[in-house]
Write a protein that holds these residues in place. Structure first.
Motif, PDB file in Angstrom:
ATOM      1  N   UNK A 105       0.864  -1.174   0.000  1.00  0.00           N
ATOM      2  CA  UNK A 105       0.000   0.000   0.000  1.00  0.00           C
ATOM      3  C   UNK A 105       0.902   1.226   0.000  1.00  0.00           C
ATOM      4  N   UNK A 106       0.862   2.011  -1.067  1.00  0.00           N
ATOM      5  CA  UNK A 106       1.719   3.184  -1.197  1.00  0.00           C
ATOM      6  C   UNK A 106       0.992   4.431  -0.710  1.00  0.00           C
ATOM      7  N   UNK A 107       1.660   5.172   0.147  1.00  0.00           N
ATOM      8  CA  UNK A 107       1.083   6.374   0.734  1.00  0.00           C
ATOM      9  C   UNK A 107       2.093   7.516   0.653  1.00  0.00           C
ATOM     10  N   UNK A 108       1.652   8.687   0.221  1.00  0.00           N
ATOM     11  CA  UNK A 108       2.461   9.903   0.288  1.00  0.00           C
ATOM     12  C   UNK A 108       1.899  10.762   1.419  1.00  0.00           C
ATOM     13  N   UNK A 109       2.702  10.973   2.452  1.00  0.00           N
ATOM     14  CA  UNK A 109       2.279  11.792   3.586  1.00  0.00           C
ATOM     15  C   UNK A 109       2.900  13.174   3.409  1.00  0.00           C
ATOM     16  N   UNK A 110       2.056  14.152   3.137  1.00  0.00           N
ATOM     17  CA  UNK A 110       2.523  15.495   2.793  1.00  0.00           C
ATOM     18  C   UNK A 110       2.420  16.394   4.021  1.00  0.00           C
TER      19      UNK A 110
END
Length: 318
Positions: A43-48
């Protein structure tokens, strides 16, 4: 047939519009390779983190397979959004290039050894963009790992971790109450750097065997190329070590003071030895500047130090 394990792979980013696309392209490919082995589903997540540039638009437009989460308060607070994920989480900086086999190698190491708390990637620097003596010296330092002895700490650029715990600001209050207001160290801002604190905590609780570098999990990155960039990295690291020594004195015994491997240095090519001496001169200047800046903020300045100024040359991935 055993069901594949679902693993969260999180990229933490703050104003990374110059490099986020290159990082995510490499990461998506590495996740596909890991998925193809049948043991995991990534599961790919970008936390900005408080992004004010075009980072979010780039992620949403070009990487629909990457989930976007919004955070505030710095790197540690961004990571905290997925810290509860099990059996472990993989964290990645937004300014690195991840090799195809890297995700699979980290997940394999963590799944095969439940006692392993952190598996982190091996790394190598990308050639410098600048044709200067300073850029060459910093590239050499990172390429030869500073002629230093083996490390016990892990690198926070790309790592898998289980049993993740970093005290919140509220949990730190009993310790902070006895500490002074300090415009340089800013103790009351809480913890900001992940790998320094986590390395100490894991070594203290689990011992040396709990952290392992995985050679097959390889990344590339751009180190600083200017004295300004070098100093900003030095400031972050040195300041955080000194902050932890005051806030968590019980972790001082496990802190690693890495020595230099003189035999390796003597055996190196003459050009590397020369560039190493240039680096050492620059390091001495960093130490002087650090002391001056510390004096200024502790005795003259009215506002706290901003220790997280960007190192621009590290944001170019080519």
């Amino acid at each position: 047939m055993t069901e594949p394990v679902r693993i969260t792979l999180a990229v933490t980013a703050r104003n990374e519009e110059r490099c986020i696309a290159a990082t995510l392209r490499s990461l998506v490919r590495a996740a596909e390779v890991a998925n193809g082995q049948g043991r995991v589903v990534m599961r790919l997540v970008a936390i900005l983190d408080d992004c004010t540039d075009n980072t979010q638009n780039i992620v949403r437009k070009y990487f629909p397979q990457v989930e976007v989460m919004l955070a505030s308060g710095g790197l540690v607070e961004a990571q905290r959004l997925v810290a509860h994920e099990r059996p472990f989480v993989i964290f990645c900086d937004a300014d690195v290039l991840v090799d195809e086999a890297a995700v699979a190698a980290l997940t394999h190491a963590m799944l095969e050894d439940p006692a392993l708390q952190v598996a982190y990637a091996s790394k190598s620097p990308l050639p410098p963009e600048r044709y200067t003596l300073m850029a060459a010296a910093l590239y050499c330092y990172n390429r030869v790992n500073g002629f230093q002895t083996a490390r016990r700490y892990f690198s926070g650029k790309f790592f898998a971790i289980r049993d993740w715990q970093v005290p919140t600001l509220a949990e730190l209050q009993p310790r902070l109450q006895s500490l002074p207001q300090d415009a340089f160290y800013d103790y009351h801002a809480g913890l900001r750097v992940d790998d320094i604190w986590l390395s100490r905590d894991i070594l203290k609780r689990h011992g040396d065997h709990a952290i392992r570098e995985i050679d097959a999990a390889h990344i590339r990155y751009h180190p600083p190329e200017t004295f300004t960039g070098m100093y900003r990295m030095y400031l972050r690291m040195t300041r955080e070590i000194e902050r932890l020594n005051v806030m968590f004195p019980e972790t001082i015994p496990v802190h690693q003071h890495r020595g230099y491997d003189r035999a390796v240095e003597r055996a190196a090519p003459w050009r590397d030895r020369l560039l190493w001496r240039v680096f050492r001169i620059a390091l001495s200047l960093c130490r002087v500047r650090y002391k001056v800046e510390k004096y200024y903020y502790q005795n003259i300045a009215s506002a706290p130090l901003d220790a997280w100024r960007p190192v621009e040359e590290t944001k170019v991935l080519s």
